[in-house]
Every structure is written in structure tokens, then in C-alpha cells.
Design a protein around this motif. Sequence first.
Motif, PDB file in Angstrom:
ATOM      1  N   TRP A  43      -6.252  -5.426   1.667  1.00 18.68           N
ATOM      2  CA  TRP A  43      -5.929  -6.551   2.563  1.00 18.68           C
ATOM      3  C   TRP A  43      -5.911  -7.873   1.795  1.00 18.68           C
ATOM      4  O   TRP A  43      -5.142  -8.772   2.117  1.00 18.68           O
ATOM      5  CB  TRP A  43      -6.908  -6.604   3.738  1.00 18.68           C
ATOM      6  CG  TRP A  43      -6.668  -5.451   4.666  1.00 18.68           C
ATOM      7  CD1 TRP A  43      -7.413  -4.314   4.766  1.00 18.68           C
ATOM      8  CD2 TRP A  43      -5.570  -5.290   5.578  1.00 18.68           C
ATOM      9  NE1 TRP A  43      -6.860  -3.452   5.687  1.00 18.68           N
ATOM     10  CE2 TRP A  43      -5.737  -4.027   6.205  1.00 18.68           C
ATOM     11  CE3 TRP A  43      -4.470  -6.066   5.931  1.00 18.68           C
ATOM     12  CZ2 TRP A  43      -4.846  -3.538   7.154  1.00 18.68           C
ATOM     13  CZ3 TRP A  43      -3.580  -5.582   6.879  1.00 18.68           C
ATOM     14  CH2 TRP A  43      -3.765  -4.332   7.480  1.00 18.68           C
ATOM     15  N   GLY A  87      -2.647  -8.294   0.207  1.00 12.65           N
ATOM     16  CA  GLY A  87      -1.669  -8.727   1.197  1.00 12.65           C
ATOM     17  C   GLY A  87      -1.583 -10.239   1.323  1.00 12.65           C
ATOM     18  O   GLY A  87      -0.511 -10.807   1.552  1.00 12.65           O
ATOM     19  N   THR A 124       0.772 -11.876  -1.584  1.00  8.91           N
ATOM     20  CA  THR A 124       2.047 -11.245  -1.939  1.00  8.91           C
ATOM     21  C   THR A 124       3.201 -12.248  -2.003  1.00  8.91           C
ATOM     22  O   THR A 124       4.201 -11.991  -2.654  1.00  8.91           O
ATOM     23  CB  THR A 124       2.429 -10.167  -0.906  1.00  8.91           C
ATOM     24  OG1 THR A 124       2.287 -10.740   0.376  1.00  8.91           O
ATOM     25  CG2 THR A 124       1.547  -8.939  -1.038  1.00  8.91           C
ATOM     26  N   VAL A 144       7.139  -7.093   0.985  1.00  7.67           N
ATOM     27  CA  VAL A 144       6.214  -6.539   1.977  1.00  7.67           C
ATOM     28  C   VAL A 144       6.974  -5.717   3.013  1.00  7.67           C
ATOM     29  O   VAL A 144       8.010  -6.164   3.524  1.00  7.67           O
ATOM     30  CB  VAL A 144       5.455  -7.682   2.691  1.00  7.67           C
ATOM     31  CG1 VAL A 144       4.559  -7.128   3.788  1.00  7.67           C
ATOM     32  CG2 VAL A 144       4.651  -8.491   1.682  1.00  7.67           C
ATOM     33  N   TRP A 181       6.295  -3.593   6.672  1.00  6.54           N
ATOM     34  CA  TRP A 181       5.390  -3.198   7.758  1.00  6.54           C
ATOM     35  C   TRP A 181       5.899  -1.859   8.274  1.00  6.54           C
ATOM     36  O   TRP A 181       7.097  -1.722   8.560  1.00  6.54           O
ATOM     37  CB  TRP A 181       5.412  -4.240   8.894  1.00  6.54           C
ATOM     38  CG  TRP A 181       4.667  -5.503   8.572  1.00  6.54           C
ATOM     39  CD1 TRP A 181       4.424  -6.017   7.340  1.00  6.54           C
ATOM     40  CD2 TRP A 181       4.100  -6.422   9.519  1.00  6.54           C
ATOM     41  NE1 TRP A 181       3.735  -7.202   7.446  1.00  6.54           N
ATOM     42  CE2 TRP A 181       3.524  -7.475   8.777  1.00  6.54           C
ATOM     43  CE3 TRP A 181       4.019  -6.458  10.908  1.00  6.54           C
ATOM     44  CZ2 TRP A 181       2.872  -8.546   9.386  1.00  6.54           C
ATOM     45  CZ3 TRP A 181       3.384  -7.521  11.523  1.00  6.54           C
ATOM     46  CH2 TRP A 181       2.804  -8.554  10.765  1.00  6.54           C
ATOM     47  N   TYR A 205       4.533  -3.851  -1.016  1.00  2.00           N
ATOM     48  CA  TYR A 205       3.187  -3.915  -0.464  1.00  2.00           C
ATOM     49  C   TYR A 205       3.336  -3.399   0.970  1.00  2.00           C
ATOM     50  O   TYR A 205       4.105  -3.958   1.748  1.00  2.00           O
ATOM     51  CB  TYR A 205       2.631  -5.351  -0.457  1.00  2.00           C
ATOM     52  CG  TYR A 205       1.323  -5.433   0.300  1.00  2.00           C
ATOM     53  CD1 TYR A 205       0.117  -5.098  -0.311  1.00  2.00           C
ATOM     54  CD2 TYR A 205       1.298  -5.798   1.656  1.00  2.00           C
ATOM     55  CE1 TYR A 205      -1.065  -5.130   0.390  1.00  2.00           C
ATOM     56  CE2 TYR A 205       0.110  -5.825   2.358  1.00  2.00           C
ATOM     57  CZ  TYR A 205      -1.070  -5.495   1.723  1.00  2.00           C
ATOM     58  OH  TYR A 205      -2.250  -5.519   2.423  1.00  2.00           O
ATOM     59  N   LEU A 239       2.062  -2.537   4.715  1.00  2.00           N
ATOM     60  CA  LEU A 239       1.080  -2.909   5.730  1.00  2.00           C
ATOM     61  C   LEU A 239       1.283  -2.047   6.975  1.00  2.00           C
ATOM     62  O   LEU A 239       2.412  -1.863   7.433  1.00  2.00           O
ATOM     63  CB  LEU A 239       1.252  -4.391   6.076  1.00  2.00           C
ATOM     64  CG  LEU A 239       0.209  -5.014   7.009  1.00  2.00           C
ATOM     65  CD1 LEU A 239      -0.041  -6.454   6.617  1.00  2.00           C
ATOM     66  CD2 LEU A 239       0.606  -4.935   8.478  1.00  2.00           C
TER      67      LEU A 239
END
Lengths: 264, 439
Positions: free
Chosen positions: B58, B61, B64, B70, B72, B88, B90
Amino acid sequence: MNPTCTALGLDVGAATTKIVAVDPEGSITWHHLEPTEVKIEEQVARVLAQARAAIGPLGGLPLVATGYGRRLVRQATRRVTEITCHARGIFRELGHGGTLVDIGGQDSKVIAIGPRGEVLDFVMNDKCAAGTGRFLENAARRLGVPLERMGTEALAATDEVSISSTCTVFAESEVVSLIAHGVDLGPILRGLHRALVRRIVAMVRTVGLTPPLMLSGGVVRNLAIRQMLEEETGERVVLPRHPQLMGAYGAALLALEDRGRPNG
Amino acid sequence: MNPIASLRYHWNVNLLGRAILRWQRIRAQRRPPRWDTRYLAPPLKVGARMKELVGRHWLAGRYTKGCRKVAWVTSGAPVELLKALDFYVLYPENHAAICGTARVAVEIASEAESAGYSRDLCSYARTDIGAVLSGKTPVGRLPRPDLLLACTNICQTVLYWYRVLAHHFRVPLVLIDTPFVYTEEAAEHAVRYVRRQLEEAVPLLEKAAGKRLNERRLRQAALLSKRASELWLEILQRCRHRPAPISVFDQFVQMAPIVEMRGEPATVDFYATMLREVDERIAGGMGAVRNERKRVLWDNLPIWYRLRYLAEFLARRGVAVVASTYTNAWGELAPLIDPDEPFESMARTYIYPILNRGTGHKLATMKRMVEEYQLNGAILHSDRSCKPYSIGQMDQRDRLIREVGIPALLLEADHNDSRAFAEEQVATRLTAFVEMLGE
């Protein structure tokens, strides 16, 4: 002479508090019932004092507590849920298993009881008070009909309106609107009972109905509920002698079994 | 890539962050256990390591921006592709679960409700949307996505949930549609359909990543994913031992890396360490529940905000929850992953999650668990939020009682919304259930 008492059962329910004393054979020798108060610990102390006055010293007697307030009974030697206690009480009283419907103040439960009195399965109303005594209590207050007369008045009516809401609060507004539309009291009362019974029957179906169908709890005094439950299930309803005491009685029987056990 | 952002990321995550998190772990290892050790075994030593690992995830995150892309994604998304492209990754569902355990989920979900999202929606979705709208989060800051990847193998809610995110962030949404598997085997055309979608997604993912997919790296990610899943499955299967070395509540706590850090070497190392500790417990005869009398199954998601309460409540009564369809879901597909055939095996892996199969399949899984783990009963959490998991539970419960002969309890609650949890009622039902299990 004081009645014999070997063990005690105390059922602190949401609506009423019941206490039962049993002799060594497990027969009820004394009992008492009163509405549950807010300060449960004080009430329990007082109820036990009443028991002491009626049956003599309680020192060393096993006491099993059940019901929603069971954790507040400091004097208890053991605490058991109302599910197990009801099964135990009704099995001893009627001598057979089957399907027990217990309609209490805030809880309704259906318990499948096996041939040895054991709990095979149970279901309770969840998250809402539909299908409980509160449902009728609320309606009685709103309609200005005494609770004791609700059942007979409902049965006296020939017509029946459908109450679609099983929610205790929404049913109340539905009733108000029916009255505003000039619907008579009798058919409304019948409809209210029908809504409650259908809710119960849905729970019975979840567990599965294994006859005989037995009924306990304070709502048993209401004749319409009994009759409609028979209509909706097609089964004759069997009643114990003390329908409201089954939880406390079962607790007392469990207390009796505890005699001679360590910590019991 | 911005060199200053890169430097900042390296400094804050790999140097400073790593040192601080390591220090926090050492402190955590010295702290007295929070769960009641009169009834439960002391916490797993590896637990502090898990917190460090997840904390680093986290933390990464937060930094980044300007140096890492990133994505999701939903919990059942083909993450191997994203790992191979250096995203990255999430998981909003994991973030929501963290909010649940931190008991801030209701506050954050209320933000979504105030914006008009119904309380009948999944509480993960509400927690996520609430966090996006308000910026509230217990993990510091959520990085803005460059890409969204949703896979329908867990529910249909993700379809709408991710559209909301796509609209809010104005970023591309890649959707992988996995047809429901009604029969024992998925139809070949369904597998082909998923495979084609995965292949067609590659150019979109590459565009968002700003780089080409390297086959070797994809195989590497698949291998790491497979290895971690295999270790996880092995850990779960150790609970066949009596007494069970860990409980399902331990599994719930330690499952974060297998969900949100699949495809990373650190995850494999973590579960290898955990497996060693579990084996040490078995060798020493230590059970998760000190006095294990009865063994039961848990179905459906955890009740995140009441893990400790439930673990202690049951342990005090000698009841160990030793198997769960939920934690099993992250292990049971491990054999399907084939690093040499990444696309074909991803298509199969991601079509077969338990929630993408019939209710009969779940019942069969539960029945098998009852036998393999020698269970005395089953608790089926009827999760108001998770409809696909909860549908069929009434029949599954009845059939467990009738066909397997064990007591089974339907417990109404919600995985993240504590307003749907009535403690008094839960306590009565659980106690009655334990009484039914007998002495």
C-alpha cells in the motif's frame, strides 16, 4: 408446607420472565411469570427472592438461565439457549418429538425435535420482528383492541382483508390506511393474524414439518393463531399445559441433570 | 517515466519505507497478543511479516505517480498479464476489506450512500466508491488508476461498479466476460471465448502500460502465481490435521497477499515461511483452538469487522473453524495454471472460480470438505452483500443436514456493513448451534 424444589429454570425473555421449580422427578412444583423489566438484574434478584419465599432456601440449588437476558442472571449455574431449553421442556411435557413453533415477544422459532428430545434443526426470525408477538401487540395498540380479545374478534369476522406487509411497523401504517378507507375492524384483524401465521409457516417450511406440530409461547393464548396455523399447515396443533413456561421448564430440567456435576 | 518521481518512489518505498515497516514489524512481534490466548493459540509469527508485506504494497501505491502505471482490478482478474507489464495492481475489494477490519467501512460506504448509491448494493462496492468520492482511506492514499480490469467470474456487480469507476476516472475499462459454468466442465467454446478476450486485451493493456508484453515475463508471473497458490492450498490442507494448526480466522487474516500480491516473488517466500510455521505447530501438537472439541466449516466471505469476536466466541466453546470454501477459492485453481501455456491456462483458471459455477458445485465442495477435514457442522454466512455466494445456501444447508447428517447454521450478516450484524441474535444462534454439536 413449601413445594419441593430440586432445580430451577429461569427464562428471561424479551417480553416476559418466567421461573420454574421442579422436584427430583422433574415435575413442575412452582412457577411464576411476569413482564420483563428494563433493569433485569434487579428483577432477577426480586424473582429469586419470591422463589425463596415460596419454596425455601435456594442455596446450592442448580439454576439454569435462558432467554435473551440469560447473561444477566449472575446467580445461574449454567446458561443455555432458549432453543435447547424449549426442546427439552416440550419433549418432557408431551413425550414426543416433532416440530415446535414457539411464538415469543420478539422471537419466533421453529425447532425440529428428534425422537430423543434433541434439537435436529432450528430457524429463528432474523433481523425483524415480523411473525412475533410484538406484531400483534403493536396492532392491538393501534386498533385499540385489548390483546386478549384480538384472537376471538378476528375469528368472529367472516371477511378477511389481505395485509401485504409482514413488517411490524409498515403493517401498522397499512392498517391505518385500511381504517381510513372504511374497512371494518374484524376483517383487518383476521388479515393481521393471517400475515403473522403465513410468516411462521414459511419458517416451518424452512425446517420442514415433521408432525406432530406443537405450539408454545405467549401467543398460544390467541385462538385465531392456533386455528389459522392448523388451516395453513393442514396439521392439528398440539399444546402443552403451560405453553409459556416451556423455556423455563426445559432450563429447570437441564439444571436437574446438572446435579452432582462439577460446577453444577 | 519521470526520474524525480522514480527517485522519490525508490527512496520512500524501497529505502525509508522498508526500514520503517521492518521496525514496525519487530515492534509488533514484541507486542502482547490481542486475541484471547486462553482459548486461542498465540498469533502466528508470520502475521507480523504479512503486515509488513501488505504495508509495503500500500505504501508503494502512494508513490506510483509519475513512475508506475496503476491498474485497479477485481479479485478474480487475470493479474499475470498486468504483473508482466509492470503495473502496480490495486484490488478495491481488498482495500474495502481493510476498511472493514479497521471498522471504517460503514463511514466510508455512507459517503457513497449519500451520493445516491443504494444500501442494497454490495458493501465492497459502496466502500470503494465512497473512498473514491471522499478520499477517505486507512491506507494513506489510493493511487489513481490508469486502467481498470474487471472480470465477471465473481459477480455481475463488478460490471456496473467498474463502469462507475471508469466514468469517474475517465480511464479505459477492460472487461473479461467469463460465461457461467453450469456443468462439471466448461464448454470448450466458452474457454476459447475467454482466451480470445485475454488475447484481445493485450494491445489495450500494452497501450496503457506504455510497453510491450514480454512472453518470458508472463510465464514468470504465471509461475509465481501458481507457486503461491500451491503453497496456500498446502497450508489450508494442513488443517486436516487434528488439532488444526490454524483456523479459518487465521486464514482470513493471512490471505491478503494471495489475493492482492499474486505473481510476486515475495508472496511465494511469505507462504513458504507460513507453511514452515504451520508444520512446526503440527510437530509441536499446537492447535489454533486450545481445546478443539468440534470442527466446523465456514461458507462465504468473512465478517471482517467481527473476526476476533467470532474466533474467540467459538474457541471459548471448543469449536474450531477449520475449512472454508472462501479461502479455498484462492488455492483450488493452482493446478490449472500452466506457465508454458499462459493464455490457455489463464482462460481455464479464470472461468472456474467457485462463484462462476453452479450452487450444486459449491454443495459438492462443502460435502467433500466435511469428509476430508472431518467436520462436525457447518456455518453458512448468508452475506447480504454477496448475492452470488449466498444464493442457494438455504438448499445447501438443508442438504448438508439431510445428506451428510451434520448440523448447519445460516447466519445472517454482511461482510463489510456492520449495520447488518445483530450481535445478540448472532450470539443466540451460534450458541444454539454449538449446543446442537453436542458435548
